[in-house]
Design a protein around this motif. Structure first.
Motif, PDB file in Angstrom:
ATOM      1  N   ILE A 281       0.838  -1.199   0.000  1.00 37.26           N
ATOM      2  CA  ILE A 281       0.000   0.000   0.000  1.00 37.26           C
ATOM      3  C   ILE A 281       0.872   1.247   0.000  1.00 37.26           C
ATOM      4  CG2 ILE A 281      -1.743   1.324   1.258  1.00 37.26           C
ATOM      5  CD1 ILE A 281      -2.841  -1.307   0.256  1.00 37.26           C
ATOM      6  N   ARG A 282       0.540   2.174  -0.911  1.00 36.54           N
ATOM      7  CA  ARG A 282       1.167   3.496  -0.895  1.00 36.54           C
ATOM      8  C   ARG A 282       0.069   4.548  -0.892  1.00 36.54           C
ATOM      9  NH1 ARG A 282       6.689   4.300  -4.055  1.00 36.54           N
ATOM     10  NH2 ARG A 282       6.574   6.033  -2.607  1.00 36.54           N
ATOM     11  N   PHE A 283       0.394   5.714  -0.348  1.00 37.28           N
ATOM     12  CA  PHE A 283      -0.583   6.792  -0.253  1.00 37.28           C
ATOM     13  C   PHE A 283      -0.184   7.939  -1.179  1.00 37.28           C
ATOM     14  CE2 PHE A 283      -0.909   4.622   3.873  1.00 37.28           C
ATOM     15  CZ  PHE A 283      -2.276   4.362   3.893  1.00 37.28           C
ATOM     16  N   GLN A 284      -1.205   8.561  -1.760  1.00 37.11           N
ATOM     17  CA  GLN A 284      -0.994   9.682  -2.678  1.00 37.11           C
ATOM     18  C   GLN A 284      -1.949  10.811  -2.286  1.00 37.11           C
ATOM     19  OE1 GLN A 284      -2.681   9.731  -6.900  1.00 37.11           O
ATOM     20  NE2 GLN A 284      -0.520   9.312  -7.297  1.00 37.11           N
ATOM     21  N   GLU A 285      -1.422  12.007  -2.120  1.00 34.51           N
ATOM     22  CA  GLU A 285      -2.270  13.128  -1.712  1.00 34.51           C
ATOM     23  C   GLU A 285      -3.194  13.549  -2.849  1.00 34.51           C
ATOM     24  OE1 GLU A 285      -1.971  17.542   0.402  1.00 34.51           O
ATOM     25  OE2 GLU A 285      -0.166  16.589  -0.412  1.00 34.51           O
ATOM     26  N   ILE A 286      -4.412  13.906  -2.483  1.00 37.34           N
ATOM     27  CA  ILE A 286      -5.388  14.412  -3.437  1.00 37.34           C
ATOM     28  C   ILE A 286      -6.102  15.590  -2.791  1.00 37.34           C
ATOM     29  CG2 ILE A 286      -7.183  12.808  -2.651  1.00 37.34           C
ATOM     30  CD1 ILE A 286      -8.254  12.675  -5.498  1.00 37.34           C
ATOM     31  N   SER A 287      -6.465  16.583  -3.590  1.00 34.72           N
ATOM     32  CA  SER A 287      -7.160  17.751  -3.046  1.00 34.72           C
ATOM     33  C   SER A 287      -8.626  17.419  -2.781  1.00 34.72           C
ATOM     34  CB  SER A 287      -7.081  18.919  -4.020  1.00 34.72           C
ATOM     35  OG  SER A 287      -7.852  18.653  -5.186  1.00 34.72           O
ATOM     36  N   TYR A 288      -9.243  18.219  -1.947  1.00 35.13           N
ATOM     37  CA  TYR A 288     -10.666  18.037  -1.650  1.00 35.13           C
ATOM     38  C   TYR A 288     -11.491  18.156  -2.928  1.00 35.13           C
ATOM     39  CZ  TYR A 288     -15.383  19.066  -0.039  1.00 35.13           C
ATOM     40  OH  TYR A 288     -16.732  19.059   0.138  1.00 35.13           O
ATOM     41  N   GLU A 289     -11.174  19.149  -3.751  1.00 29.42           N
ATOM     42  CA  GLU A 289     -11.922  19.374  -4.989  1.00 29.42           C
ATOM     43  C   GLU A 289     -11.815  18.178  -5.936  1.00 29.42           C
ATOM     44  OE1 GLU A 289     -11.188  23.011  -2.903  1.00 29.42           O
ATOM     45  OE2 GLU A 289      -9.754  21.504  -3.665  1.00 29.42           O
ATOM     46  N   GLU A 290     -10.600  17.645  -6.050  1.00 32.61           N
ATOM     47  CA  GLU A 290     -10.402  16.485  -6.913  1.00 32.61           C
ATOM     48  C   GLU A 290     -11.113  15.255  -6.352  1.00 32.61           C
ATOM     49  OE1 GLU A 290      -8.814  14.654 -10.426  1.00 32.61           O
ATOM     50  OE2 GLU A 290      -9.163  16.721  -9.788  1.00 32.61           O
ATOM     51  N   ALA A 291     -11.114  15.125  -5.031  1.00 34.77           N
ATOM     52  CA  ALA A 291     -11.791  13.999  -4.393  1.00 34.77           C
ATOM     53  C   ALA A 291     -13.290  14.024  -4.678  1.00 34.77           C
ATOM     54  CB  ALA A 291     -11.541  14.023  -2.890  1.00 34.77           C
ATOM     55  N   VAL A 292     -13.887  15.210  -4.572  1.00 30.26           N
ATOM     56  CA  VAL A 292     -15.315  15.354  -4.867  1.00 30.26           C
ATOM     57  C   VAL A 292     -15.599  14.993  -6.324  1.00 30.26           C
ATOM     58  CG1 VAL A 292     -17.208  17.013  -5.093  1.00 30.26           C
ATOM     59  CG2 VAL A 292     -15.730  17.070  -3.065  1.00 30.26           C
ATOM     60  N   LYS A 293     -14.750  15.457  -7.229  1.00 31.86           N
ATOM     61  CA  LYS A 293     -14.915  15.177  -8.654  1.00 31.86           C
ATOM     62  C   LYS A 293     -14.854  13.676  -8.935  1.00 31.86           C
ATOM     63  CE  LYS A 293     -12.700  15.967 -13.155  1.00 31.86           C
ATOM     64  NZ  LYS A 293     -11.523  16.560 -13.844  1.00 31.86           N
ATOM     65  N   LYS A 294     -13.834  13.003  -8.383  1.00 31.45           N
ATOM     66  CA  LYS A 294     -13.668  11.565  -8.616  1.00 31.45           C
ATOM     67  C   LYS A 294     -14.829  10.770  -8.039  1.00 31.45           C
ATOM     68  CE  LYS A 294      -9.716  11.718 -10.774  1.00 31.45           C
ATOM     69  NZ  LYS A 294      -9.648  11.363 -12.215  1.00 31.45           N
TER      70      LYS A 294
END
Length: 303
Positions: A281-294
């Motif tokens: 497992i690896r973690f990758q940062e994502i923005s709140y806006e991108e998270a909502v979009k996905k």
């Protein structure tokens, strides 16, 4: 007009989308661990998207159909038989009275989903059929299924089946990248620790159930030892004193006192639910806006 459990399965529960709006009285959301497989199982039967389903977590489960119906099987790759004839997953099948349905060895992934047309005719508790064993809620008796259990449904006969295109069938691999939004108590983690968190590789441990999965790897340090207990969201990443991340899942406790470095994107938790022990497992940062979009894209696709 029912599906009967013929043997004693290790861990099969009735699930649906889960129950919402009751965290303030200590009732967790629960619900299916892998919503992608769940939605497709219902879509193949033209069921509504909140129809209940069987979540099967271990091999060797046998059912008998006591009337005609249509079923679909999705999720983990496994040996699946109807009347001892091997069948493929991610498609629907017309089932006749006295047919025997068997789930054999799980080959990849963790959880299998079996749906029937129209779902099982079971009374809801707090708006859901989802079983939460620690709260004794849902299903037939608030527990996993056992030999002799009868799951009622409305009998139907069909002259067609449906199959999911190969391109949409997921592959359960040994390496996963989980997208993360830094949040909660991130300010209690030094910037260098957050950077390490995004560069380290963790392994899925055997300490993995419907509540959470504990990961193993280099420890992450936090500037505090604990917090006043507070509500916990799906996908929250707790960092206990030993520094080993814990990702909270569907049957998580409603409150907790470990500091949380962030939260895994919910739709990535569905992939995590299918990970076996020692998956990287690896973690990758994502923005709140991108998270909502996905997230919107995901639910638009499966609905």
């Amino acid at each position: 007009m029912s599906l009967e459990v013929i043997n004693n399965p290790l861990f099969v529960t009735i699930q649906d989308r889960g129950r919402f709006g009751y965290s303030h009285i200590g009732v967790t959301n629960s619900g299916v661990m892998d919503e992608y497989a769940y939605f497709w199982a219902n879509k193949l039967l033209k069921n509504s998207f909140d129809t209940n389903i069987l979540e099967i977590a271990f091999s060797n489960v046998i059912f008998k159909a006591n009337e005609n119906t249509q079923i679909s099987i999705t999720g983990a790759d496994c040996e699946f038989f109807i009347n001892d004839e091997k069948k493929e997953l991610w498609q629907s099948y017309n089932i006749k009275k006295n047919d025997i349905i068997k789930i054999g060895k799980i080959l990849s992934g963790n959880r299998i989903y079996l749906a029937v047309f129209g779902g099982f005719d079971i009374k809801k508790e707090f708006g859901s059929n989802s079983v939460t064993i620690k709260e004794n809620l849902g299903g037939l008796d608030g527990n996993k299924l056992k030999k002799g259990d009868i799951l009622p449904f409305n009998s139907c006969t069909f002259n067609y089946t449906m199959k999911l295109k190969e391109e949409f069938i997921p592959k359960y691999e040994d390496n996963l990248t989980l997208r993360v939004i830094f949040s909660y108590q991130e300010n209690y983690f030094l910037d260098e620790e957050k950077k390490r968190f995004l560069t380290l590789t963790y392994l899925v441990t055997n300490d993995f159930n419907r509540m959470a999965v504990k990961l193993s790897g280099e420890a992450i340090k936090c500037e505090i030892n604990g917090i006043i207990s507070e509500a916990i969201a799906f996908g929250s990443i707790q960092i206990p004193k030993d520094g080993q991340p814990i990702v909270l899942l569907k049957d998580r406790q409603t409150i907790g006192g470990y500091p949380k470095i962030g939260v895994v994107l919910g739709i990535d938790c569905f992939k995590l639910s299918q990970a076996k022990a020692n998956t990287k497992i690896r973690f990758q940062e994502i923005s709140y806006e991108e998270a909502v979009k996905k997230t919107k894209e995901f639910y638009s696709f499966v609905s």
